[in-house]
Write a protein that holds these residues in place. Structure first.
Motif, PDB file in Angstrom:
ATOM      1  N   PHE A  24       0.782  -1.229   0.000  1.00 56.13           N
ATOM      2  CA  PHE A  24       0.000   0.000   0.000  1.00 56.13           C
ATOM      3  C   PHE A  24       0.819   1.288   0.000  1.00 56.13           C
ATOM      4  O   PHE A  24       0.316   2.327  -0.400  1.00 56.13           O
ATOM      5  N   HIS A  25       2.059   1.255   0.446  1.00 56.28           N
ATOM      6  CA  HIS A  25       2.866   2.482   0.527  1.00 56.28           C
ATOM      7  C   HIS A  25       3.985   2.506  -0.503  1.00 56.28           C
ATOM      8  O   HIS A  25       4.195   3.505  -1.172  1.00 56.28           O
ATOM      9  N   GLY A  26       4.739   1.451  -0.621  1.00 58.13           N
ATOM     10  CA  GLY A  26       5.888   1.438  -1.516  1.00 58.13           C
ATOM     11  C   GLY A  26       7.110   2.036  -0.848  1.00 58.13           C
ATOM     12  O   GLY A  26       7.095   2.366   0.332  1.00 58.13           O
ATOM     13  N   THR A 106      12.403  -4.769   2.944  1.00 56.00           N
ATOM     14  CA  THR A 106      12.235  -3.780   1.869  1.00 56.00           C
ATOM     15  C   THR A 106      12.285  -2.348   2.391  1.00 56.00           C
ATOM     16  O   THR A 106      12.423  -1.421   1.606  1.00 56.00           O
ATOM     17  N   GLU A 107      12.171  -2.178   3.708  1.00 58.08           N
ATOM     18  CA  GLU A 107      12.147  -0.875   4.373  1.00 58.08           C
ATOM     19  C   GLU A 107      11.013   0.019   3.873  1.00 58.08           C
ATOM     20  O   GLU A 107      11.101   1.240   3.890  1.00 58.08           O
ATOM     21  N   CYS A 108       9.911  -0.600   3.432  1.00 57.06           N
ATOM     22  CA  CYS A 108       8.766   0.164   2.936  1.00 57.06           C
ATOM     23  C   CYS A 108       7.946   0.795   4.054  1.00 57.06           C
ATOM     24  O   CYS A 108       7.088   1.614   3.790  1.00 57.06           O
ATOM     25  N   TRP A 109       8.178   0.418   5.297  1.00 53.51           N
ATOM     26  CA  TRP A 109       7.386   1.011   6.372  1.00 53.51           C
ATOM     27  C   TRP A 109       7.941   2.359   6.818  1.00 53.51           C
ATOM     28  O   TRP A 109       7.417   2.995   7.706  1.00 53.51           O
ATOM     29  N   TYR A 110       9.020   2.837   6.159  1.00 53.02           N
ATOM     30  CA  TYR A 110       9.523   4.185   6.419  1.00 53.02           C
ATOM     31  C   TYR A 110       8.765   5.198   5.567  1.00 53.02           C
ATOM     32  O   TYR A 110       8.360   4.910   4.447  1.00 53.02           O
TER      33      TYR A 110
END
Length: 123
Positions: A24-26, A106-110
């Motif tokens: 949902f964020h990328g 993936t560090e997509c939660w930043y």
């Protein structure tokens, strides 16, 4: 009712195989830049990217040093920081342990902490 149930049957397993933030964020955020006066040059980590007003898409897992320069005006600096969206972590935990692994890898939660930066330049 039946179509909703079928959608859940397909969607929940897919969500549990990947991270919520990845879906949902990328891994990119957009930041807009403006200045008064307009036409100031924007430098990100030392690289010139153009003049204001402008929009730039940046990786959301990094910290950026932003400089705004225009001839005859004082240079201004700003640091764009990042933060973890704890909502993503909670959703990942609810969906199982594998999504936590995916989003942390993936560090997509930043997310970047700024969406718009307005520089007011002084002579």
């Amino acid at each position: 009712m039946k179509s909703w149930f079928l959608s859940c049957i397909y969607f929940v397993p897919i969500l549990s195989l990947t991270g919520c933030a990845t879906i949902f964020h990328g891994s990119y955020d957009k930041i807009s830049f403006s200045s008064n006066p307009t036409g100031a040059n924007i430098f990100i980590n030392g690289d010139s990217l153009g003049a204001t007003p402008m929009n730039i898409t940046l990786k959301s897992n990094r910290v950026y040093n932003i400089e705004c320069r225009k001839a005859g005006y004082k240079k201004q600096s700003f640091i764009v920081t990042r933060s973890v969206g704890f909502g993503w972590i909670i959703l990942d935990i609810v969906c199982g342990l594998f999504p936590v692994f995916i989003d942390s890898t993936t560090e997509c939660w930043y997310s970047l902490d700024q969406e718009h930066i307005d520089f007011i330049l002084e002579k």
